[in-house]
Design an enzyme around this catalytic site. Structure first.
Site, PDB file in Angstrom:
ATOM      1  N   TYR A   1       0.837  -1.208   0.000  1.00 55.62           N
ATOM      2  CA  TYR A   1       0.000   0.000   0.000  1.00 55.62           C
ATOM      3  C   TYR A   1       0.872   1.260   0.000  1.00 55.62           C
ATOM      4  CZ  TYR A   1      -3.841   3.104   1.482  1.00 55.62           C
ATOM      5  OH  TYR A   1      -4.783   4.107   1.571  1.00 55.62           O
TER       6      TYR A   1
ATOM      7  N   ASN B   1      -6.198   9.299   8.576  1.00 56.86           N
ATOM      8  CA  ASN B   1      -7.321   8.456   9.026  1.00 56.86           C
ATOM      9  C   ASN B   1      -8.640   9.227   9.003  1.00 56.86           C
ATOM     10  OD1 ASN B   1      -4.724   7.473  10.296  1.00 56.86           O
ATOM     11  ND2 ASN B   1      -6.065   5.743  10.734  1.00 56.86           N
TER      12      ASN B   1
ATOM     13  N   ARG C   1     -11.001  -1.589  10.552  1.00 56.52           N
ATOM     14  CA  ARG C   1     -10.305  -0.388  11.001  1.00 56.52           C
ATOM     15  C   ARG C   1     -10.701  -0.081  12.439  1.00 56.52           C
ATOM     16  NH1 ARG C   1      -8.844   3.539   6.345  1.00 56.52           N
ATOM     17  NH2 ARG C   1      -6.889   3.145   7.382  1.00 56.52           N
TER      18      ARG C   1
ATOM     19  N   SER D   1     -14.316   1.633  13.201  1.00 57.04           N
ATOM     20  CA  SER D   1     -15.455   0.728  12.963  1.00 57.04           C
ATOM     21  C   SER D   1     -15.399  -0.465  13.918  1.00 57.04           C
ATOM     22  CB  SER D   1     -15.503   0.284  11.503  1.00 57.04           C
ATOM     23  OG  SER D   1     -14.228  -0.077  11.038  1.00 57.04           O
TER      24      SER D   1
ATOM     25  N   GLY E   1      -1.662   0.448  23.009  1.00 51.57           N
ATOM     26  CA  GLY E   1      -2.644   1.527  22.833  1.00 51.57           C
ATOM     27  C   GLY E   1      -2.051   2.921  22.945  1.00 51.57           C
ATOM     28  N   THR E   2      -0.708   3.020  23.012  1.00 49.03           N
ATOM     29  CA  THR E   2      -0.098   4.364  23.094  1.00 49.03           C
ATOM     30  C   THR E   2       0.175   4.943  21.709  1.00 49.03           C
ATOM     31  OG1 THR E   2       2.123   3.421  23.245  1.00 49.03           O
ATOM     32  CG2 THR E   2       1.026   3.962  25.332  1.00 49.03           C
ATOM     33  N   GLN E   3       0.035   4.114  20.661  1.00 49.80           N
ATOM     34  CA  GLN E   3       0.213   4.666  19.311  1.00 49.80           C
ATOM     35  C   GLN E   3      -0.892   5.689  19.050  1.00 49.80           C
ATOM     36  OE1 GLN E   3      -1.062   1.653  19.999  1.00 49.80           O
ATOM     37  NE2 GLN E   3      -2.013   0.645  18.251  1.00 49.80           N
TER      38      GLN E   3
ATOM     39  N   PRO F   1       2.414   2.052  12.394  1.00 50.84           N
ATOM     40  CA  PRO F   1       3.060   3.315  12.756  1.00 50.84           C
ATOM     41  C   PRO F   1       2.766   3.746  14.195  1.00 50.84           C
ATOM     42  CG  PRO F   1       2.014   3.492  10.610  1.00 50.84           C
ATOM     43  CD  PRO F   1       1.548   2.201  11.214  1.00 50.84           C
TER      44      PRO F   1
ATOM     45  N   ARG G   1       0.805   9.425  14.065  1.00 57.07           N
ATOM     46  CA  ARG G   1       0.378  10.086  12.825  1.00 57.07           C
ATOM     47  C   ARG G   1      -0.350  11.350  13.179  1.00 57.07           C
ATOM     48  NH1 ARG G   1      -2.020   6.214   9.869  1.00 57.07           N
ATOM     49  NH2 ARG G   1      -0.517   4.788   8.985  1.00 57.07           N
TER      50      ARG G   1
HETATM   51  N1  UDP Z   1      -6.210  -0.955  15.957  1.00 54.23           N
HETATM   52  C1  UDP Z   1      -6.590  -1.426  17.200  1.00 54.23           C
HETATM   53  N2  UDP Z   1      -7.680  -2.237  17.300  1.00 54.23           N
HETATM   54  C2  UDP Z   1      -8.428  -2.590  16.219  1.00 54.23           C
HETATM   55  C3  UDP Z   1      -8.057  -2.103  14.932  1.00 54.23           C
HETATM   56  C4  UDP Z   1      -6.944  -1.291  14.850  1.00 54.23           C
HETATM   57  O1  UDP Z   1      -5.944  -1.117  18.227  1.00 54.23           O
HETATM   58  O2  UDP Z   1      -9.418  -3.330  16.392  1.00 54.23           O
HETATM   59  C5  UDP Z   1      -5.045  -0.056  15.869  1.00 54.23           C
HETATM   60  C6  UDP Z   1      -4.066  -0.375  14.747  1.00 54.23           C
HETATM   61  O3  UDP Z   1      -3.102  -1.320  15.184  1.00 54.23           O
HETATM   62  C7  UDP Z   1      -3.457   1.003  14.501  1.00 54.23           C
HETATM   63  C8  UDP Z   1      -4.615   1.970  14.775  1.00 54.23           C
HETATM   64  O4  UDP Z   1      -5.531   1.249  15.584  1.00 54.23           O
HETATM   65  O5  UDP Z   1      -2.428   1.277  15.428  1.00 54.23           O
HETATM   66  C9  UDP Z   1      -5.308   2.445  13.509  1.00 54.23           C
HETATM   67  O6  UDP Z   1      -5.642   1.306  12.750  1.00 54.23           O
HETATM   68  P1  UDP Z   1      -6.478   1.386  11.408  1.00 54.23           P
HETATM   69  O7  UDP Z   1      -6.469   0.024  10.813  1.00 54.23           O
HETATM   70  O8  UDP Z   1      -7.793   2.012  11.649  1.00 54.23           O
HETATM   71  O9  UDP Z   1      -5.679   2.396  10.468  1.00 54.23           O
HETATM   72  P2  UDP Z   1      -4.128   2.565  10.083  1.00 54.23           P
HETATM   73  O10 UDP Z   1      -3.281   1.579  10.824  1.00 54.23           O
HETATM   74  O11 UDP Z   1      -4.074   2.350   8.614  1.00 54.23           O
HETATM   75  O12 UDP Z   1      -3.831   3.955  10.503  1.00 54.23           O
END
Ligand code: UDP
Length: 324
Positions: free
Chosen positions: A153, A182, A194, A197, A215-217, A282, A285
């Site tokens: 991607y 996002n 995602r 959702s 969960g700190t990302q 990542p 962001r």
């Molecule tokens: N994520 C999460 N729980 C979920 C789905 C995603 O903690 O059920 C995390 C995922 O690992 C990422 C962030 O949420 O760190 C955003 O994920 P998403 O797939 O929505 O978008 P992207 O990674 O492309 O920014």
């Protein structure tokens, strides 16, 4: 323009989350005729169902990996087609994803060239990879792992950007490139995987919310109506402004904060569970949106809390009937 009044606009990925919201907005202008193109891999015809009766709307089931031709004049193309959720674009779909990004961009650029149409590319914050600077501005060249599971991607979208700029340099094609961060809101696919959702659907079903990693990302979430505003503004901006321009909401949240917010809104007794962090996920962001503010006079209006309320309302209607 075809008859001197109407504008014929192609939206690839038109049955997807962003595409279907864009179709609905653009069709409101009676000058616009919309051609919605999608292979319905992650999109769904149900997202544009009520538009199918409209004589100014046409749906074509087509995969942009393959060329497509039109006799009638095309004025604008929004190239949005590509699976965008990590579980949808990775794994067995990885090569298909790269093809969609690269061959899809080539096919749409050739179409634009034939019609001398203006073309907008939906690029992504993923071009920044695992960023070493925050917030990310458009001059930052990114830190992408070219062989990781997200590369299909990230590198696909980077290659598409380079193709767009080469078509501009070589053929003087009118191009516009936006880097979308996002985005969330109504018409998201509940099974997309995602974070927004997933959390809302889990909460509505009374399940634990799945946090990947600790969960700190962080992510910065833009409500869909704000994004649609900026896509249209970008398409209509002066020809000399090509981008790339960041389109996102600079309010940054940790994934844990997002989970807490959803829990507080849907059902305060719910819990979170921790799951492994996917590879190359990542750490942060956050868009620097000064360019969009200056050049497009745009900034997001909808706060996360308000946007979540509207998104929860949408998912209640969408999934409550299917709860086990
Ligand atoms: N994520 C999460 N729980 C979920 C789905 C995603 O903690 O059920 C995390 C995922 O690992 C990422 C962030 O949420 O760190 C955003 O994920 P998403 O797939 O929505 O978008 P992207 O990674 O492309 O920014």
């Amino acid at each position: 323009m075809s008859n001197g009044i109407r504008k014929r606009i192609i939206i690839t990925g038109g049955t997807g989350f962003i595409g279907s919201n864009l179709c609905k907005r653009l069709i409101q202008d009676e000058q616009n005729e919309i051609i919605c193109i999608d292979n319905n891999y992650t999109g769904s015809l149900s997202n544009v169902f009520e538009l199918l009766e409209n004589p100014r709307f046409r749906f074509i089931e087509h995969d942009i990996i393959n060329p497509i031709f039109f006799e009638e004049k095309i004025d604008e193309i929004y190239n949005l087609a590509c699976p965008a959720s990590p579980p949808a674009y990775q794994g067995e779909k990885a090569i298909f994803t790269t093809k969609t990004c690269v061959l899809g961009a080539l096919n749409m650029l050739e179409l634009a060239r034939k019609h001398n149409a203006k073309i907008l590319q939906s690029s992504t914050s993923e071009v920044y990879g695992e960023p070493q600077q925050t917030p990310q501005n458009e001059n930052y060249r990114g830190n992408v792992n070219p062989i990781g599971i997200r590369a299909c991607y990230d590198e696909g979208k980077r290659c598409a950007e380079s193709l767009f700029f080469d078509y501009n340099r070589l053929y003087n094609l009118k191009i516009k490139v936006v880097r979308i961060f996002n985005t969330y809101g109504p018409l998201m696919d509940p099974k997309d995987g995602r974070v927004v959702s997933n959390f809302i659907c889990q909460a509505l079903k009374g399940e634990d919310l799945t946090i990947y990693g600790d969960g700190t990302q962080t992510r910065s979430f833009c409500y869909i109506d704000d994004l649609i505003d900026v896509l249209i503004k970008m398409m209509n901006s002066e020809d000399s402004f090509l981008g790339p321009v960041n389109t996102g909401n600079p309010d940054e949240f940790t994934i844990k904060q997002l989970a807490e917010l959803v829990i507080s809104k849907v059902n305060p007794t719910l819990k979170v569970v921790y799951k492994p962090l996917p590879s190359d996920d990542p750490t942060q962001r956050c868009p620097d949106i000064n360019l969009a503010k200056t050049k497009l006079n745009w900034e997001p209006k909808v706060k996360l809390s308000d946007g979540l309320d509207k998104t929860i309302e949408y998912f209640v209607g969408k999934i409550m009937g299917n709860l086990e």
